[in-house]
Design a protein around this motif. Structure first.
Motif, short mmCIF file in Angstrom:
data_model
loop_
_atom_site.label_atom_id
_atom_site.label_comp_id
_atom_site.label_asym_id
_atom_site.label_seq_id
_atom_site.Cartn_x
_atom_site.Cartn_y
_atom_site.Cartn_z
N LEU A 1 0.80 -1.12 0.19
CA LEU A 1 0.16 -0.16 0.03
C LEU A 1 0.56 1.28 -0.19
O LEU A 1 0.48 1.91 -0.65
CB LEU A 1 -0.66 -0.21 0.64
CG LEU A 1 -2.18 -0.82 0.90
CD1 LEU A 1 -2.90 -0.62 2.55
CD2 LEU A 1 -2.63 0.12 0.04
N LYS A 2 1.97 0.98 0.96
CA LYS A 2 2.60 2.17 0.69
C LYS A 2 3.37 2.57 -0.82
O LYS A 2 3.28 3.57 -0.73
CB LYS A 2 3.89 1.80 1.79
CG LYS A 2 4.14 2.72 2.78
CD LYS A 2 4.88 2.52 3.89
CE LYS A 2 5.42 3.15 5.01
NZ LYS A 2 6.52 2.57 5.83
N ALA A 3 4.18 1.76 -1.37
CA ALA A 3 3.88 1.57 -2.94
C ALA A 3 2.94 1.74 -3.55
O ALA A 3 3.64 2.17 -4.44
CB ALA A 3 4.47 -0.24 -2.57
N GLN A 4 2.22 1.62 -3.24
CA GLN A 4 1.41 2.56 -4.26
C GLN A 4 1.18 4.22 -3.71
O GLN A 4 0.23 4.89 -4.34
CB GLN A 4 0.56 2.04 -4.12
CG GLN A 4 -0.05 0.70 -4.54
CD GLN A 4 -1.36 -0.14 -4.13
OE1 GLN A 4 -1.79 0.38 -3.45
NE2 GLN A 4 -0.40 -2.04 -4.29
N GLY A 5 1.68 4.69 -2.91
CA GLY A 5 0.83 5.81 -2.22
C GLY A 5 0.04 5.59 -1.30
O GLY A 5 -0.26 7.17 -1.61
#
Lengths: 301, 335, 324
Positions: free
Chosen positions: A194-198
């Motif tokens: 999720l973090k990688a997706q922003g």
């Protein structure tokens, strides 16, 4: 995977409702197979129905004093007997039950909401974690009853204050449960994804971490409910809770304490109701834990 | 369907302009004592350079703890690098503000190793694929759903599985779903962190083929991280071999396998057990374990295990030398 | 012919679960001789680990049922009682596991754990046991074994831990070693070291080894004989040369083809076996591989094939092995 027939041509949304139905059926089946949850919930339903029907159809008042009929044993007229002032014990237990359950329930709901918020944010922000968890540690250092008495002593013995007292006492355990399971979830790869997706922290916390803490959370809610009932009874018994003459299971027990050798019914009936409700909730909680455990959640048809 | 590699390679190298240039990337994790005093660093990544070219794959190979995953995560800014820069479209993405980076974040996506924890167990797989589109506010609800279903088909999952939960899928299928999720926002660069190492061999080959097919169809650039040289060989156009936070050898794939130069690369290659009992390869068994990245060895980081160690290796850090076109290695033996 | 050390005959292991009885191992037969390494290879869920655990009867007694025979030195150990079985475990048959970190107790030193294994099975003084343990550690190639002896599992690296576990398993000089994916969690360079250690010790102690792995490379490296398992059954049984040069079952062929190679043409697509392994509670009616097999026909779908002999060294469970 339950239905593996090719359903390419049917509307996809239909698949959704169908799957939902299938899952619901599966859940009902597993619920019915889970003896603990079944017994626990039947006890609770019985208690709720009993209290609410009696409140609706009862004609005697819990406060009506009848000095001529003091300390009568259970009879067809007074099902649970009468107390030291000649008040009908049945109606007192039922009214008290309403008060006790209502106090316990509202305290539980408030605890659950605040506990979830504190637990989630504490797990996510290290800075908040230090502050919030030290406050919780401080609160946990006091024995439950002592802390609750102190709070009601300051605020005054009223049902609303009992709710506040129970909430303050129970929030730390609730928050800790949420925090500890959220800490585990936070380290999962899908949160990193999720973090990688922003994704924003709000989305991560409430849409992804929170739903995954639900199973221990719900189980803890039933535990808090049960101990809230005991705590309320304890407070009222000690005179720090629901004030006389307003009935609650706790203060009826207190009234019965003095005459325990002459009038067994005055301690027996409220006692039985406390035991039943706590037992029911705990069984229900244990059953739910088995039911919600992801390890048993694999499609067993 | 797939073009032979050599053609593609030649074509691309003619007008080679890197999409992402990573220079001197360092990531140190500080170690603090119980009183909060800084007592040292875990030098996870210690000065790494490489370029990603459009629609090509760079493979990062190394053993556990060599810093290959940290490198991948740093490029996505999942961890803040200690030093270094990464130039993308003329800008250093490490220096961008969080808000500015968010705008180009969708160009960078990741596929994770563990198929079991990389999908939220409480979310239907369709929602998981829609999620990144929601985050970046792409399209209407209807569009998002259509695209999610199209992506599911592309990675080989039936449309009617849209509303199912992750636990109803096998490891290989989940990895496909993870790929579909990464593709949802039309990324340029996909970091694949050991995407097949948790899978069985028969499933592994399916996913490798899928990854290559998707790269062609979506014009993706991969950074492919793996500990398995034979898998990387099938995926990558160029391979960087990492050891203890440093790249020790960098070469086009065929060159690396044909003429491995660095003793570590050679040892890695010879350690792979071949599925053929008739070939007993001459094994360079390297002794001992990887040293701790808290106190990496002086000089060449590999000197403690190197079978060809010289006095010089213990003191002097070898520099990267170009041996043949595009083939670099850091070893004193090449002088 | 050499006398067999371990003979598994038609072993069937089933678990009773919430959703009914699941047969994880369904009629497995193989033989291990002293000084020989038997490889058991297959993908996850094929029952290879359950087979290993069945030999030592390590599975939950309440829910597991074993059928068939496991003859160790001519004696069926499935009929032994708990105490007799305990004498065999560790002493006669030892096992090493994939995950050395969780298989070693974190609160005891390496030395404590090894000497405990010794004193459990042998009457021996403390000093003597310590010496034996240190000898064993150095046999596994651990550097400075006297020092490692006093260290805790978390203090040493993964490769060291695996060595320590091997030392612990072998300290009582068992006749048979069961190695359940002993190198899967390790890096290739460490894996090469460990495989070498296992091979050397095998020659030194003249043990039989059952090597369970999913890695055909490891099999080719260390095994003399191989059984390939699929969905609880042995589908091919051969010596290592014929298996790799002449695989007979389409599944084995597929497996060998879909491994990425480090030589040869890499531009081609990798061969794939379509579909996924079916779940154990939904086993296909005929040949268990029929749904994924490129050669399957009506017979394959309906009639289960038997393990047939091609020659005295090679058996296969396929209707059409001679045609494909």
């Amino acid at each position: 995977m339950g239905v593996n027939v090719p359903i390419e041509n049917r509307d996809i949304l239909q698949t959704k409702t169908q799957l939902k139905k299938e899952r619901f059926r599966l859940f009902v089946r597993r619920f019915l197979n889970n003896r603990l949850a079944l017994i626990g919930s039947s006890i609770m339903i019985f208690l709720l129905l009993f209290v609410s029907f009696s409140l609706l159809f009862m004609n005697s008042s819990p406060l009506e004093i009848d000095p001529a009929n003091r300390l009568h044993a259970p009879s067809s007229e007074h099902w649970f007997g009468t107390d030291t002032f000649g008040r009908d014990l049945f109606s007192r237990v039922v009214h008290g039950g309403f008060v006790s359950l209502a106090v316990g329930f509202s305290a539980t709901i408030i605890t659950a909401i605040i506990g979830m918020i504190i637990g989630l944010y504490a797990s996510y922000y290290k800075f908040l974690d230090h502050i919030l968890m030290r406050i919780c540690d401080g609160l946990l250092a006091f024995p439950d009853v002592l802390l609750a008495i102190a709070i009601t002593a300051v605020l005054g013995p009223r049902p609303i204050n009992v709710v506040i007292a129970i909430t303050v006492v129970k929030i730390p355990t609730m928050a800790r449960i949420v925090r500890s399971s959220a800490l585990v979830i936070k380290e999962q790869t899908y949160i990193e994804a999720l973090k990688a997706q922003g994704a924003s922290s709000w989305r991560t916390l409430w849409m992804h971490i929170a739903p995954n803490t639900l199973s221990p959370y719900i189980v803890q809610i039933t535990n808090v409910f049960a101990s809230a009932i005991i705590l309320e009874a304890g407070l009222s018994f000690l005179g720090a809770g629901v004030p006389a003459p307003e009935p609650s299971w706790g203060n009826i027990l207190y009234d019965g304490k003095v005459v325990i050798f002459n009038a067994w019914w005055m301690t027996f009936f409220p006692g039985v109701f406390i035991v039943l409700s706590v037992l029911g909730l705990n069984l229900f909680g244990d059953g739910l834990r088995d039911l919600l455990d992801p390890h048993t959640n694999k499609a067993n048809k | 369907m797939l073009q032979p590699y050599t053609d593609v390679e030649n074509k691309k190298q003619e007008h080679a302009k890197p999409l992402l240039q990573v220079r001197n990337l360092k990531k140190y994790f500080p170690i603090t004592s119980s009183l909060g005093r800084h007592v040292g660093d875990v030098k996870s990544v210690d000065g790494v350079d490489f370029d990603l070219y459009e629609q090509q794959t760079v493979g990062l190979v190394g053993e556990s703890g060599c810093g290959k995953s940290t490198t991948g995560r740093a490029i996505l800014r999942l961890t803040d690098p200690t030093e270094g820069e990464a130039i993308y479209n003329g800008r250093d993405i490490f220096k961008l503000k969080e808000k500015e980076f968010h705008k180009i974040r969708k160009d960078f996506q990741m596929v994770f190793q563990d198929p079991h924890s990389s999908l939220n167990p409480k979310k239907r797989i369709g929602e998981a694929i829609i999620e990144p589109m929601k985050i970046h506010q792409i399209g209407t609800k209807r569009d998002q759903m259509d695209r999610a279903m199209e992506l599911l088909l592309k990675v080989g999952i039936r449309k009617d599985q849209f509303y199912r939960y992750p636990h109803e899928f096998s490891g290989g299928q989940r990895q496909r779903i993870g790929l579909a999720r990464a593709l949802a926002v039309n990324p340029k660069i996909v970091v694949c962190d050991e995407p097949v190492s948790a899978l069985d061999v028969s499933i592994q080959s399916q996913v490798i083929n899928l990854l290559k097919e998707i790269q062609e169809n979506f014009q993706l650039t991969y950074l492919f991280i793996s500990h398995d040289l034979s898998v990387v060989r099938h995926m990558a156009d160029q391979i960087c071999v990492m050891y203890l936070g440093k790249i020790v050898e960098r070469a086009p794939t065929d060159e690396l396998f044909g003429h491995p130069n660095h003793p570590y690369t050679r040892a890695l290659l010879s350690a792979i057990p071949l599925p053929n009992p008739k070939i007993k390869n001459e094994r360079i068994v390297i002794k001992g374990d990887v040293p701790s990245p808290i106190h990496p060895p002086s000089g060449c980081v590999f000197h403690t295990r190197c079978p060809f160690v010289m006095e010089r290796c213990k003191q002097q850090v070898p520099s990267m030398k170009e041996l043949t076109a595009g083939h670099y290695a850091a070893c004193h033996l090449n002088d | 012919m050499q006398e067999s050390l371990l003979e598994v005959k038609n072993l069937k292991t089933s678990f009773s679960t919430e959703s009914g009885v699941v047969t994880a191992v369904d009629g497995v037969t193989f033989t291990v001789h002293a000084g020989e390494t038997l490889g058991v290879v297959g993908e996850s869920g094929c029952g290879k680990s359950v087979t290993a655990e069945s030999i030592l009867q390590l599975l939950n007694e309440r829910t597991t049922k074993y059928e068939g025979e496991i003859n160790y030195k001519g004696k069926n150990i499935l009929t032994l009682n708990k105490k007799q079985m305990q004498q065999i475990r560790g002493n006669e048959i030892a096992m090493i596991f994939q995950d050395a970190m969780t298989s070693l107790n974190p609160v005891f030193t390496i030395g404590d754990q090894i000497t405990e294994a010794i004193t459990a099975h042998m009457k021996m003084g403390r000093k003597e046991a310590n010496k034996k343990a240190i000898d064993m550690l150095s046999l596994t190639g651990i550097s400075s074994p006297e020092m490692r002896f006093h260290e805790y599992p978390y203090e040493i690296s993964g490769g060291m831990r695996q060595r320590a576990m091997i030392a612990m398993a072998l300290v009582c000089r068992p006749n048979l070693l069961i190695a359940d994916e002993p190198t899967t969690a390790l890096d290739v360079t460490i894996q090469a070291q460990i495989l070498e250690v296992i091979n050397n010790i095998k020659n030194e102690l003249n043990m039989g080894i059952v090597m369970i792995t999913h890695d055909l490379g490891v099999i080719a490296e260390v095994c003399t004989h191989v059984v390939v398992m699929y969905l609880g059954q042995v589908i091919e049984d051969a010596d290592v040369e014929s298996l790799f040069s002449n695989p007979a079952h389409p599944y084995t062929k597929g497996l060998l083809q879909c491994i990425p190679q480090i030589d040869g043409d890499r531009s081609r697509q990798l061969y794939t076996i379509e579909g996924i392994v079916p779940s154990l509670d939904n086993v296909p009616k005929g040949c268990r591989f029929s749904q994924r097999c490129p050669h399957s026909d009506a017979k394959c779908l309906n009639e289960p094939p038997l393990l047939e002999e091609i020659n005295d060294k090679h058996k296969v469970r396929c209707w059409h092995y001679d045609k494909i």
